[in-house]
Design a protein around this motif. Structure first.
Motif: not given
Length: 422
Positions: A285-296, A298-301, A304-308
Motif C-alpha cells: 500500500l505504501g507503493e500503490e496508495l499514499p496512506i500513512p502507516q499509522a492510519e492503516l 489503526a484499522r486492525g487486520g 479491514e486495512q484493505l477495505a479502508y
C-alpha cells in the motif's frame, strides 16, 4: 488535442501521427488534423490562436469514424466520460488518448457496470481502440460456458505484436501486470514486436503461482505459441527479471538459446525471505496508495486495512467507484506470492536448470538514481552469467519505465536489439 497543418499535396493522418510519434509521448499525439492554406498570423508574425478554432476554414484529414453499433456507442460514451473530451472515434486507442493503469481500472469498472461484461485488464493490451474493445465485449457476451479461473488464464499479452523483428518477451514485475511496458513498446517502434507475461491470480477464480520455477515453465509454454524456437529475447523489470533469467536457464538446459536477458534494475539478493503479511501489506500500500502507516495499523487486520485503503483511494480518485476490497485483496495476494517466490529463488537450485553459468548475455539496465548498495556494479549477476553488461539509465527503480526516463531506456535497449541483429 487537434493539430493544424500547412502542406502541399495529399496529406495522410496516419503518416502525420507516425512522424509525430518519434518526438511526442502517446498522450500528446493529436486526436485529429485540420489542413490549412496558411496559418493566421498577426503583423508581428505570431499565430492568431483564436482563429485556429474556425475549422470551417480548413479540411479535416483525420478520417474520424463515428460509432456504428450499440456497443461501440456505449464504449465511446465511456471513453469521453473518462477522458473529459470528445468526440472520440472508434479507431482511437485507450493509451493513445492518454490512458494509464489507474484509468484502465476505471474503464473496466464502467464497462462492467454499463455493459455487464467483466473484461480482464489484458483486454487493453495490443488492441485498445473502441472498435477492438467492442469486438471483445460482443465475443464475451456470446461466449456462453466459457472457461474461467485458472483454466482461462493465459499469461501472454500482445502489447505490440506487429513488426518483422524477433519479439521481446517481458515478464511482469511484482505487482503482476504488464501495463508498465506499454510506453517502452511504443518507443521501440512499430517494427519491434513486444509481448508481456502477466501473473496468474489477478482475476476472480485464479490462484497465484507460488514459485519462480512454476512461472518460468508456464511462461515458456506461452511464448512458444508465438515463437516455437530460439534464440529468444527475454526481459523483466524488478521481480520479472528473476523469472526471465530462470526462463533463460531452462531454455539452455533444453538445448534452446536465449539471445540475451534484459534485466530492468533487477538485483540478486540471496537469502532474504519475507514472511510477515502486515509488513508486506504496508509495503504494497505504501507503493500503490499514499496512506500513512499509522492510519492503516489503526484499522486492525488485513481485511479491514484493505477495505479502508479502497475507501481512501476512491475518495482521492485513484480507484474507480465500485472497486471492491476483494479485487485489491487479489492484487495484494499476487504481489505477496511473487515477493515470496522471488525471495525463495536462487539460480541453479531448481530441477531442469542448466548447471553453471548462463551462456547467453545478461544486460542489466541499472537505474542511476538511488542504486542498490552492497551488491556490486552488476547486482550479483556476474556469478551466474558468462557475460554481464551494465547499462546505466536515468531515473530510479520506480520511474525508469515512465516518461521521460523510458525514452532513454528504449533507445539503449534498441541499440542492443540492432547490435544483436548484425
Amino acid at each position: 488535442c487537434l493539430a493544424y497543418v500547412v502542406g502541399r499535396g495529399a496529406l495522410d493522418a496516419e503518416e502525420l501521427r507516425s512522424s509525430l510519434a518519434e518526438y511526442l509521448p502517446p498522450d500528446w499525439l493529436p486526436l485529429g488534423f485540420t489542413e490549412l492554406d496558411g496559418l493566421p498570423l498577426d503583423d508581428a508574425g505570431r499565430v492568431r490562436r483564436g482563429e485556429l478554432g474556425e475549422t470551417a476554414r480548413g479540411r479535416r484529414i483525420d478520417h474520424f469514424v463515428a460509432p456504428r453499433t450499440a456497443t461501440e456507442l456505449a464504449l465511446v460514451r465511456i471513453f469521453e466520460e473518462l477522458f473529459g473530451f470528445g468526440p472520440i472515434g472508434v479507431h482511437q486507442g485507450f493509451f493513445e488518448l492518454g490512458g494509464h493503469s489507474l484509468l484502465a481500472l476505471s474503464l473496466l469498472a464502467r464497462v462492467r457496470s454499463v455493459l455487464a461484461v467483466d473484461l480482464p485488464l489484458s483486454s487493453l493490451l495490443g488492441a485498445s481502440s473502441v472498435e477492438a474493445l467492442a469486438q471483445r465485449v460482443d465475443r464475451a457476451r456470446g461466449a456462453g460456458e466459457a472457461l474461467s479461473g485458472d483454466e482461462a488464464w493465459d499469461p501472454l499479452a500482445a502489447i505490440s505484436p506487429a513488426g518483422s523483428r524477433r519479439p521481446v518477451f517481458c515478464v511482469h514485475p511484482g505487482g503482476g501486470n504488464v501495463l508498465c511496458y506499454v510506453d517502452l513498446a511504443y518507443r521501440l517502434g512499430e517494427e519491434q514486436p513486444l509481448y508481456g507475461l502477466e501473473a496468474r491470480g489477478r482475476e476472480a477464480g485464479e490462484t497465484p503461482l507460488e514459485s519462480v520455477a512454476e512461472m518460468a515453465e508456464a511462461y515458456l509454454s506461452s511464448i512458444r505459441r508465438v515463437q516455437p524456437h530460439g534464440p529468444y529475447r527475454l526481459a523483466g523489470w524488478s521481480f520479472g527479471g528473476l523469472v526471465a533469467f530462470e526462463m533463460a536457464r531452462r531454455l539452455e538446459a533444453a538445448g534452446e538459446s536465449a539471445e540475451w536477458v534484459a534485466l530492468f534494475d533487477t538485483a540478486l539478493r540471496e537469502g532474504e525471505f519475507i514472511v510477515d503479511d502486515q509488513a508486506l501489506l504496508r509495503d504494497y500500500l505504501g507503493e500503490e496508495l499514499p496512506i500513512p502507516q499509522a492510519e492503516l495499523e489503526a484499522r486492525g487486520g488485513i481485511d479491514e486495512q484493505l477495505a479502508y485503503a479502497v475507501e481512501r483511494a476512491q475518495e482521492a480518485g485513484l480507484l474507480p467507484r465500485g472497486t471492491s476490497p476483494e479485487r485489491l485483496r487479489r492484487l495484494f495476494e499476487v504481489r505477496k506470492a511473487n515477493l515470496r517466490a522471488g525471495a525463495a529463488w536462487q539460480p541453479g537450485q531448481q530441477p531442469g536448470q542448466l548447471a553453471g553459468q548462463l551462456a547467453g548475455t545478461v544486460v542489466l539496465f541499472r537505474a542511476a538514481d538511488r542504486p542498490e548498495e552492497g551488491l556490486g556494479v552488476d547486482y550479483g549477476w556476474g556469478r551466474w552469467a558468462a557475460r554481464v553488461e551494465v547499462v546505466e539509465v536515468p531515473g530510479d527503480h520506480a520511474t525508469m519505465l515512465r516518461s521521460p526516463h523510458v525514452e532513454t531506456l528504449a533507445l539503449r535497449l534498441a541499440n542492443w536489439l540492432v547490435e544483436e541483429e548484425r
